[in-house]
Design a protein around this motif. Structure first.
Motif, short mmCIF file in Angstrom:
data_model
loop_
_atom_site.label_atom_id
_atom_site.label_comp_id
_atom_site.label_asym_id
_atom_site.label_seq_id
_atom_site.Cartn_x
_atom_site.Cartn_y
_atom_site.Cartn_z
N PHE A 1 0.80 -1.22 0.00
CA PHE A 1 0.00 0.00 0.00
C PHE A 1 0.84 1.28 0.00
O PHE A 1 0.32 2.36 0.20
CB PHE A 1 -0.96 -0.01 1.19
N ARG A 2 2.14 1.17 -0.22
CA ARG A 2 2.97 2.36 -0.40
C ARG A 2 2.90 2.81 -1.85
O ARG A 2 2.65 2.02 -2.76
CB ARG A 2 4.42 2.06 -0.03
N ASP A 3 3.10 4.11 -2.05
CA ASP A 3 3.08 4.67 -3.41
C ASP A 3 4.44 4.43 -4.06
O ASP A 3 5.44 5.01 -3.67
CB ASP A 3 2.78 6.17 -3.36
N VAL A 4 4.45 3.53 -5.04
CA VAL A 4 5.69 3.13 -5.69
C VAL A 4 5.84 3.87 -7.03
O VAL A 4 4.90 3.90 -7.82
CB VAL A 4 5.73 1.61 -5.92
N VAL A 5 7.00 4.46 -7.23
CA VAL A 5 7.30 5.14 -8.50
C VAL A 5 8.50 4.45 -9.13
O VAL A 5 9.59 4.40 -8.54
CB VAL A 5 7.62 6.64 -8.28
N ILE A 6 8.31 3.89 -10.32
CA ILE A 6 9.36 3.14 -11.00
C ILE A 6 9.96 4.02 -12.10
O ILE A 6 9.25 4.48 -13.00
CB ILE A 6 8.82 1.84 -11.60
N THR B 1 3.40 3.69 -10.32
CA THR B 1 3.54 4.74 -11.33
C THR B 1 4.83 4.49 -12.11
O THR B 1 5.91 4.35 -11.52
CB THR B 1 3.59 6.12 -10.66
N HIS B 2 4.74 4.45 -13.43
CA HIS B 2 5.91 4.25 -14.28
C HIS B 2 6.28 5.58 -14.94
O HIS B 2 5.42 6.28 -15.48
CB HIS B 2 5.62 3.21 -15.36
N VAL B 3 7.57 5.89 -14.89
CA VAL B 3 8.07 7.12 -15.52
C VAL B 3 9.04 6.71 -16.62
O VAL B 3 10.06 6.07 -16.36
CB VAL B 3 8.79 8.03 -14.50
N LEU C 1 8.59 13.41 -21.13
CA LEU C 1 8.27 12.47 -20.05
C LEU C 1 6.89 11.87 -20.28
O LEU C 1 5.95 12.57 -20.61
CB LEU C 1 8.27 13.19 -18.69
N ARG C 2 6.82 10.58 -20.08
CA ARG C 2 5.52 9.91 -20.09
C ARG C 2 5.34 9.27 -18.72
O ARG C 2 6.08 8.36 -18.34
CB ARG C 2 5.43 8.87 -21.20
N ILE C 3 4.35 9.76 -17.98
CA ILE C 3 4.10 9.29 -16.62
C ILE C 3 2.79 8.52 -16.62
O ILE C 3 1.72 9.09 -16.86
CB ILE C 3 4.05 10.46 -15.63
N VAL C 4 2.87 7.23 -16.40
CA VAL C 4 1.69 6.36 -16.41
C VAL C 4 1.33 6.06 -14.96
O VAL C 4 2.06 5.36 -14.26
CB VAL C 4 1.96 5.06 -17.19
N GLN C 5 0.20 6.60 -14.52
CA GLN C 5 -0.26 6.41 -13.14
C GLN C 5 -1.51 5.54 -13.15
O GLN C 5 -2.55 5.93 -13.65
CB GLN C 5 -0.56 7.76 -12.48
N GLY C 6 -1.38 4.34 -12.60
CA GLY C 6 -2.50 3.41 -12.61
C GLY C 6 -2.76 2.88 -14.00
O GLY C 6 -1.87 2.79 -14.83
N ARG C 7 -3.99 2.57 -14.27
CA ARG C 7 -4.34 1.94 -15.54
C ARG C 7 -4.91 2.93 -16.55
O ARG C 7 -5.14 2.58 -17.69
CB ARG C 7 -5.36 0.82 -15.29
#
Length: 349
Positions: free
Chosen positions: A67-72, A153-155, A178-184
């Motif tokens: 449940f932590r906010d993960v940024v890859i 979240t993928h960056v 930059l392309r930031i994909v948060q969730g689906r």
């Protein structure tokens, strides 16, 4: 003799009025209890108790990680001239991740911050089998993420020279995409232009652009801490116009507090109080909102109202509010009462 007859009659009346459970009900209830005791003894064994004691902390650990906010941070496409000085795609992604960590670490806030990682180490949960099961911790964590749609979240990004030739970096500029994909669903595209001759500035600009998208509140705090109050105020205004950009109610309340602080710095006292009031309604346990509200009231000479706000913050365990309460009493010449507040603050913290 009369007393004896009276006691006898009263006992007969009690016997008639007392409700007795039918024999069939008593037998059914006792049978159920016997069945329950028997199966409980079979289920709860010393081995299972020990296994439960092992699994409980593991469950808390997996819960905390999932449940932590993960940024890859994915590897970044870079110009050949950057690769020649050691900034290949993986190194650039790593540098940007480090810059993001530094910015978040330097933002003075108690709000939970993101966990940043690279694509190579997407999951921090070890691939270790859980005792008593045939599943690994990593598999369980992945299953929970899928069920609750907790996608990281993928960056992804590209850093491209604007000149056709890579030879003269001193006059060149780079385009940062930059392309930031948060969730689906959420997919954000960000572009910026930076001089190419300073890779460190490119890394910093990229990190700041990413943070402004993934955690605008943290970035606003960072900007305010560095004296960029106008930019910080713009960001807080954007968040408050679109509350979906914040992660939780606590973040929204903290944004109201930050907005109030910036308005107070501009001398807009009533507007600042209104923001603190909104913050306290969003999160009644936000002690900072009550403390800062009290400070503004104190400046306006409304000491009793200020004390009421300091008192609310103190009951929430905020020691600084208790100190401010003491300062106010000291200014009023109430030294003994002020001393008690300082002692109370020292017990709180």
């Amino acid at each position: 003799r009369l007393l004896a007859n009276f006691k006898l009659m009263s006992e007969k009346i009690k016997g008639r009025t007392r409700k007795r459970r039918p024999v069939w009900k008593q037998s059914r209830w006792s049978g159920f209890l016997a069945f329950l005791r028997q199966h409980t003894r079979k289920l709860i064994t010393p081995r299972r108790i020990i296994l439960g004691l092992i699994l409980l902390p593991l469950a808390f650990y997996i819960f905390g990680e999932v449940f932590r906010d993960v940024v890859i941070i994915e590897p970044f496409t870079v110009p050949k001239s950057y690769e020649e000085i050691g900034l290949n795609p993986d190194a650039m992604g790593s540098r940007i991740g480090e810059a993001l960590n530094d910015i978040e670490a330097n933002a003075h806030t108690k709000m939970r911050k993101d966990r940043l990682t690279s694509s190579a180490t997407e999951s921090s949960v070890p691939d270790v089998e859980v005792p008593g099961t045939k599943l690994s911790m990593k598999t369980i964590a992945g299953f929970v993420r899928e069920v609750f749609h907790l996608d990281p979240t993928h960056v992804r990004g590209q850093i491209v020279l604007r000149l056709e030739s890579d030879s003269d970096l001193s006059k060149a500029q780079v385009d940062i995409s930059l392309r930031i994909v948060q969730g689906r669903e959420r997919n954000v595209l960000v572009r910026a232009h930076v001089p190419a001759n300073d890779p460190k500035a490119v890394v910093q600009e990229t990190a700041e652009r990413i943070l402004r998208q993934i955690n605008p509140y943290i970035f606003a705090v960072y900007q305010a801490d560095n004296g960029n109050r106008d930019d910080a105020f713009r960001i807080t205004s954007e968040i408050l116009r679109d509350p979906t950009r914040t992660k939780q109610k606590q973040y929204l309340a903290a944004t109201y507090v930050l907005s109030g602080n910036l308005l107070e710095y501009q001398g807009q006292h009533d507007e600042a109080i209104a923001q603190y009031d909104r913050a306290s309604k969003q999160d009644p346990r936000d002690a900072l909102a009550h403390n800062n509200w009290g400070l503004v009231l104190d400046k306006q000479g409304e000491h009793e109202k200020a004390i009421a706000q300091f008192e609310k913050a103190t009951t929430l365990g905020y020691a600084i509010a208790c100190i401010n309460w003491g300062h106010l009493l000291e200014k009023q010449g109430k030294l003994k009462e002020a001393e008690k507040k300082y002692q109370e603050a020292s017990k709180l913290d």
